[in-house]
Motif scaffolding. Structure first.
Motif, PDB file in Angstrom:
ATOM      1  N   PRO A  84       0.839  -1.203   0.000  1.00 58.49           N
ATOM      2  CA  PRO A  84       0.000   0.000   0.000  1.00 58.49           C
ATOM      3  C   PRO A  84       0.872   1.250   0.000  1.00 58.49           C
ATOM      4  CG  PRO A  84       0.050  -0.971   2.192  1.00 58.49           C
ATOM      5  CD  PRO A  84       0.758  -1.939   1.276  1.00 58.49           C
ATOM      6  N   THR A  85       0.273   2.383  -0.320  1.00 63.42           N
ATOM      7  CA  THR A  85       1.009   3.634  -0.253  1.00 63.42           C
ATOM      8  C   THR A  85       1.206   4.029   1.215  1.00 63.42           C
ATOM      9  OG1 THR A  85      -0.945   5.056  -0.240  1.00 63.42           O
ATOM     10  CG2 THR A  85      -0.104   4.339  -2.398  1.00 63.42           C
ATOM     11  N   GLU A  86       1.908   5.114   1.423  1.00 66.79           N
ATOM     12  CA  GLU A  86       2.116   5.595   2.796  1.00 66.79           C
ATOM     13  C   GLU A  86       0.776   5.911   3.459  1.00 66.79           C
ATOM     14  OE1 GLU A  86       4.514   9.109   5.246  1.00 66.79           O
ATOM     15  OE2 GLU A  86       4.715   8.932   3.064  1.00 66.79           O
ATOM     16  N   PHE A  87      -0.166   6.413   2.666  1.00 67.33           N
ATOM     17  CA  PHE A  87      -1.498   6.706   3.192  1.00 67.33           C
ATOM     18  C   PHE A  87      -2.134   5.425   3.723  1.00 67.33           C
ATOM     19  CE2 PHE A  87      -6.035   7.161   3.106  1.00 67.33           C
ATOM     20  CZ  PHE A  87      -6.281   8.488   3.433  1.00 67.33           C
ATOM     21  N   GLY A  88      -2.058   4.351   2.935  1.00 68.29           N
ATOM     22  CA  GLY A  88      -2.661   3.091   3.342  1.00 68.29           C
ATOM     23  C   GLY A  88      -1.972   2.474   4.539  1.00 68.29           C
ATOM     24  N   ASP A 142      -8.826  15.791  -6.133  1.00 66.03           N
ATOM     25  CA  ASP A 142      -7.749  16.255  -7.015  1.00 66.03           C
ATOM     26  C   ASP A 142      -6.690  15.177  -7.229  1.00 66.03           C
ATOM     27  OD1 ASP A 142      -8.981  18.776  -7.166  1.00 66.03           O
ATOM     28  OD2 ASP A 142      -7.999  19.423  -5.311  1.00 66.03           O
ATOM     29  N   GLY A 143      -7.150  13.935  -7.328  1.00 62.78           N
ATOM     30  CA  GLY A 143      -6.237  12.834  -7.581  1.00 62.78           C
ATOM     31  C   GLY A 143      -5.416  12.390  -6.388  1.00 62.78           C
ATOM     32  N   ASP A 144      -5.693  12.965  -5.213  1.00 60.67           N
ATOM     33  CA  ASP A 144      -4.912  12.650  -4.015  1.00 60.67           C
ATOM     34  C   ASP A 144      -5.799  11.944  -2.996  1.00 60.67           C
ATOM     35  OD1 ASP A 144      -2.783  12.574  -2.229  1.00 60.67           O
ATOM     36  OD2 ASP A 144      -3.324  14.494  -1.325  1.00 60.67           O
ATOM     37  N   GLY A 145      -5.361  10.791  -2.536  1.00 60.73           N
ATOM     38  CA  GLY A 145      -6.127  10.053  -1.540  1.00 60.73           C
ATOM     39  C   GLY A 145      -5.820   8.573  -1.593  1.00 60.73           C
ATOM     40  N   ALA A 146      -6.640   7.792  -0.941  1.00 61.11           N
ATOM     41  CA  ALA A 146      -6.409   6.354  -0.821  1.00 61.11           C
ATOM     42  C   ALA A 146      -6.595   5.648  -2.157  1.00 61.11           C
ATOM     43  CB  ALA A 146      -7.344   5.755   0.219  1.00 61.11           C
ATOM     44  N   THR A 147      -5.727   4.679  -2.427  1.00 65.20           N
ATOM     45  CA  THR A 147      -5.901   3.796  -3.574  1.00 65.20           C
ATOM     46  C   THR A 147      -6.765   2.611  -3.141  1.00 65.20           C
ATOM     47  OG1 THR A 147      -3.959   2.447  -3.061  1.00 65.20           O
ATOM     48  CG2 THR A 147      -3.600   4.428  -4.407  1.00 65.20           C
ATOM     49  N   THR A 148      -7.186   1.818  -4.110  1.00 69.63           N
ATOM     50  CA  THR A 148      -7.942   0.606  -3.767  1.00 69.63           C
ATOM     51  C   THR A 148      -7.091  -0.328  -2.923  1.00 69.63           C
ATOM     52  OG1 THR A 148      -9.142   0.796  -5.861  1.00 69.63           O
ATOM     53  CG2 THR A 148      -9.282  -1.299  -4.713  1.00 69.63           C
ATOM     54  N   ARG A 149      -5.813  -0.405  -3.231  1.00 71.15           N
ATOM     55  CA  ARG A 149      -4.894  -1.233  -2.430  1.00 71.15           C
ATOM     56  C   ARG A 149      -4.865  -0.738  -0.985  1.00 71.15           C
ATOM     57  NH1 ARG A 149      -2.913  -4.063   0.488  1.00 71.15           N
ATOM     58  NH2 ARG A 149      -0.834  -5.037   0.496  1.00 71.15           N
ATOM     59  N   ASP A 150      -4.903   0.576  -0.798  1.00 70.09           N
ATOM     60  CA  ASP A 150      -4.925   1.142   0.556  1.00 70.09           C
ATOM     61  C   ASP A 150      -6.199   0.739   1.295  1.00 70.09           C
ATOM     62  OD1 ASP A 150      -2.514   2.431   0.033  1.00 70.09           O
ATOM     63  OD2 ASP A 150      -3.479   4.314  -0.552  1.00 70.09           O
ATOM     64  N   VAL A 153     -16.420  -2.232  -3.729  1.00 70.88           N
ATOM     65  CA  VAL A 153     -17.246  -2.798  -2.652  1.00 70.88           C
ATOM     66  C   VAL A 153     -16.885  -4.259  -2.430  1.00 70.88           C
ATOM     67  CG1 VAL A 153     -19.593  -3.464  -2.004  1.00 70.88           C
ATOM     68  CG2 VAL A 153     -19.164  -1.188  -2.947  1.00 70.88           C
ATOM     69  N   ALA A 154     -16.754  -5.028  -3.508  1.00 70.39           N
ATOM     70  CA  ALA A 154     -16.413  -6.449  -3.390  1.00 70.39           C
ATOM     71  C   ALA A 154     -15.059  -6.632  -2.719  1.00 70.39           C
ATOM     72  CB  ALA A 154     -16.419  -7.106  -4.770  1.00 70.39           C
ATOM     73  N   LEU A 155     -14.074  -5.849  -3.130  1.00 71.12           N
ATOM     74  CA  LEU A 155     -12.731  -5.982  -2.578  1.00 71.12           C
ATOM     75  C   LEU A 155     -12.678  -5.594  -1.100  1.00 71.12           C
ATOM     76  CD1 LEU A 155     -10.674  -4.572  -5.572  1.00 71.12           C
ATOM     77  CD2 LEU A 155     -10.490  -6.896  -4.663  1.00 71.12           C
ATOM     78  N   VAL A 156     -13.358  -4.515  -0.743  1.00 68.32           N
ATOM     79  CA  VAL A 156     -13.332  -4.056   0.651  1.00 68.32           C
ATOM     80  C   VAL A 156     -14.058  -5.039   1.565  1.00 68.32           C
ATOM     81  CG1 VAL A 156     -14.188  -2.266   2.224  1.00 68.32           C
ATOM     82  CG2 VAL A 156     -12.984  -1.621   0.134  1.00 68.32           C
ATOM     83  N   TRP A 171      -3.712  -8.791  -5.607  1.00 67.54           N
ATOM     84  CA  TRP A 171      -3.781  -8.912  -7.066  1.00 67.54           C
ATOM     85  C   TRP A 171      -5.024  -8.205  -7.605  1.00 67.54           C
ATOM     86  CZ3 TRP A 171      -7.007 -12.871  -9.727  1.00 67.54           C
ATOM     87  CH2 TRP A 171      -6.777 -12.912 -11.104  1.00 67.54           C
ATOM     88  N   GLY A 172      -6.178  -8.464  -6.987  1.00 63.17           N
ATOM     89  CA  GLY A 172      -7.417  -7.868  -7.454  1.00 63.17           C
ATOM     90  C   GLY A 172      -7.462  -6.360  -7.290  1.00 63.17           C
ATOM     91  N   SER A 173      -6.803  -5.834  -6.254  1.00 66.36           N
ATOM     92  CA  SER A 173      -6.806  -4.389  -6.028  1.00 66.36           C
ATOM     93  C   SER A 173      -5.918  -3.653  -7.020  1.00 66.36           C
ATOM     94  CB  SER A 173      -6.358  -4.077  -4.597  1.00 66.36           C
ATOM     95  OG  SER A 173      -4.990  -4.408  -4.403  1.00 66.36           O
ATOM     96  N   GLN A 174      -4.957  -4.353  -7.603  1.00 66.11           N
ATOM     97  CA  GLN A 174      -4.049  -3.719  -8.557  1.00 66.11           C
ATOM     98  C   GLN A 174      -4.353  -4.084 -10.007  1.00 66.11           C
ATOM     99  OE1 GLN A 174      -0.162  -4.797  -6.903  1.00 66.11           O
ATOM    100  NE2 GLN A 174      -0.112  -2.785  -5.918  1.00 66.11           N
ATOM    101  N   ARG A 175      -5.140  -5.109 -10.205  1.00 66.09           N
ATOM    102  CA  ARG A 175      -5.620  -5.488 -11.537  1.00 66.09           C
ATOM    103  C   ARG A 175      -7.144  -5.565 -11.436  1.00 66.09           C
ATOM    104  NH1 ARG A 175      -1.077  -4.482 -12.560  1.00 66.09           N
ATOM    105  NH2 ARG A 175       0.517  -5.778 -13.561  1.00 66.09           N
ATOM    106  N   GLN A 176      -7.781  -4.404 -11.476  1.00 66.52           N
ATOM    107  CA  GLN A 176      -9.187  -4.361 -11.079  1.00 66.52           C
ATOM    108  C   GLN A 176     -10.131  -5.095 -12.023  1.00 66.52           C
ATOM    109  OE1 GLN A 176     -11.047  -1.083  -9.342  1.00 66.52           O
ATOM    110  NE2 GLN A 176      -9.364  -0.602  -7.984  1.00 66.52           N
ATOM    111  N   GLU A 177      -9.664  -5.440 -13.218  1.00 66.78           N
ATOM    112  CA  GLU A 177     -10.499  -6.289 -14.064  1.00 66.78           C
ATOM    113  C   GLU A 177     -10.672  -7.673 -13.451  1.00 66.78           C
ATOM    114  OE1 GLU A 177      -6.227  -6.668 -15.610  1.00 66.78           O
ATOM    115  OE2 GLU A 177      -7.547  -5.119 -14.773  1.00 66.78           O
ATOM    116  N   ASN A 178      -9.828  -7.996 -12.472  1.00 67.91           N
ATOM    117  CA  ASN A 178      -9.910  -9.280 -11.775  1.00 67.91           C
ATOM    118  C   ASN A 178     -10.467  -9.128 -10.355  1.00 67.91           C
ATOM    119  OD1 ASN A 178      -8.660 -10.907 -13.878  1.00 67.91           O
ATOM    120  ND2 ASN A 178      -6.777  -9.825 -13.380  1.00 67.91           N
TER     121      ASN A 178
END
Length: 294
Positions: free
Chosen positions: A5-9, A58-66, A172-175, A231-238
């Motif tokens: 995860p990023t530093e935020f996560g 503005d593009g700043d915040g948590a990623t799905t991985r976070d 929603v599914a990933l979280v 894997w799913g959080s970084q390849r969201q088609e999966n």
């Protein structure tokens, strides 16, 4: 690409872990997960801004991985508060951000919808996720007591459904699956401690090879679930495929946890059923979202 995860996560996950540990004092789940006064109040969650931790501006915040990392830590505590539905709603809906209290959504399950934490009187339901539109409404009553038979934190309703974009459905599914992973990790940890302390024939049951093998199988299932969600959080088609697989593995680990606890595992006092029911409902949600949006 980093799988971390990023530093935020990382910071958010550390904060949630500390919140859970301080609130529960590492007490058994059965001591606080039943209906009653949760160990963390909603005001404490909102005052600290945890309900808005998923908002991206503005593009700043948590990623799905976070989000996966944060949800995993929250799931470990099995605290009966609608943090994750509210976090997702405010991340995916501008309308939800205007709510003064917790927010949830109605997930279609065929003829009926399930509303996470819909039993809470002060909670609002957002009608759209992933768009700039939508409205907020109170929860409609279900039947007969409005609570789902699998997870008591889900209210059933035939009159409400939240419209989700594919991107929103994936998150929603990933979280939900990540929260299930945290619950499975908690069950694994509790099973290891139980196996160390419980004695049979004058020896800890954890010293028996059969029990060791069971716990090892549970650990493998948990690690497989974690890998799938990363894997799913970084390849969201999966995302849907990963969520369904991860929740399947979490259920495997939960079943082993009950077996390791022996006859005690089936009792209400052991508390294993609280996270177990969350795992089952998370799998149900992931499979339904995959069917509708996959």
């Amino acid at each position: 690409m980093s799988t971390l995860p990023t530093e935020f996560g990382s910071t958010g996950a550390d904060g949630i872990r500390d919140l859970v540990q301080r609130a529960t004092s590492r007490a058994p789940i059965a001591a606080y997960a039943e209906e009653g006064i949760p160990p963390v109040s909603w005001s404490a969650i909102a005052d600290a801004g945890w309900d808005e931790a998923g908002i991206v501006e503005d593009g700043d915040g948590a990623t799905t991985r976070d989000l996966v990392e944060i949800a995993r830590e929250w799931g470990y505590g099995c605290i009966p508060q609608p943090l994750l539905p509210t976090l997702l709603a405010k991340r995916l809906s501008r309308v939800a951000r205007s709510a003064a209290g917790p927010v949830t959504f109605a997930l279609s399950m065929g003829e009926k919808s399930l509303v996470p934490f819909g039993q809470i009187e002060a909670i609002s339901v957002v009608t759209e996720l992933g768009t700039d539109g939508g409205e907020l409404h109170p929860v409609s009553e279900g039947e007969p007591d409005g609570l789902d038979l699998i997870a008591r934190g889900l209210r059933s309703t035939a009159s409400q459904t939240t419209t989700l974009t594919t991107l929103a459905a994936r998150e929603v599914a990933l979280v939900f699956a990540a929260e299930a992973l945290g619950g499975a990790e908690r069950l694994l940890s509790d099973s290891i401690e139980f196996a160390k302390q419980r004695t049979q024939f004058g020896r800890p049951v954890g010293s028996f090879q059969a029990v060791k093998h069971k716990i090892a199988d549970a650990a493998i299932a948990v690690e497989a679930a974690e890998t799938a969600l990363i894997w799913g959080s970084q390849r969201q088609e999966n995302a849907f495929r990963a969520s369904v697989f991860a929740t399947d593995r979490c259920v495997d680990a939960a079943e082993i946890a009950v077996q390791v606890h022996g006859g005690l595992g089936f009792t209400w006092e052991a508390g294993l059923h609280f996270p177990f029911r969350k795992l089952l409902s998370a799998h149900r949600v992931a499979a339904s979202l995959e069917h509708d949006h996959g």
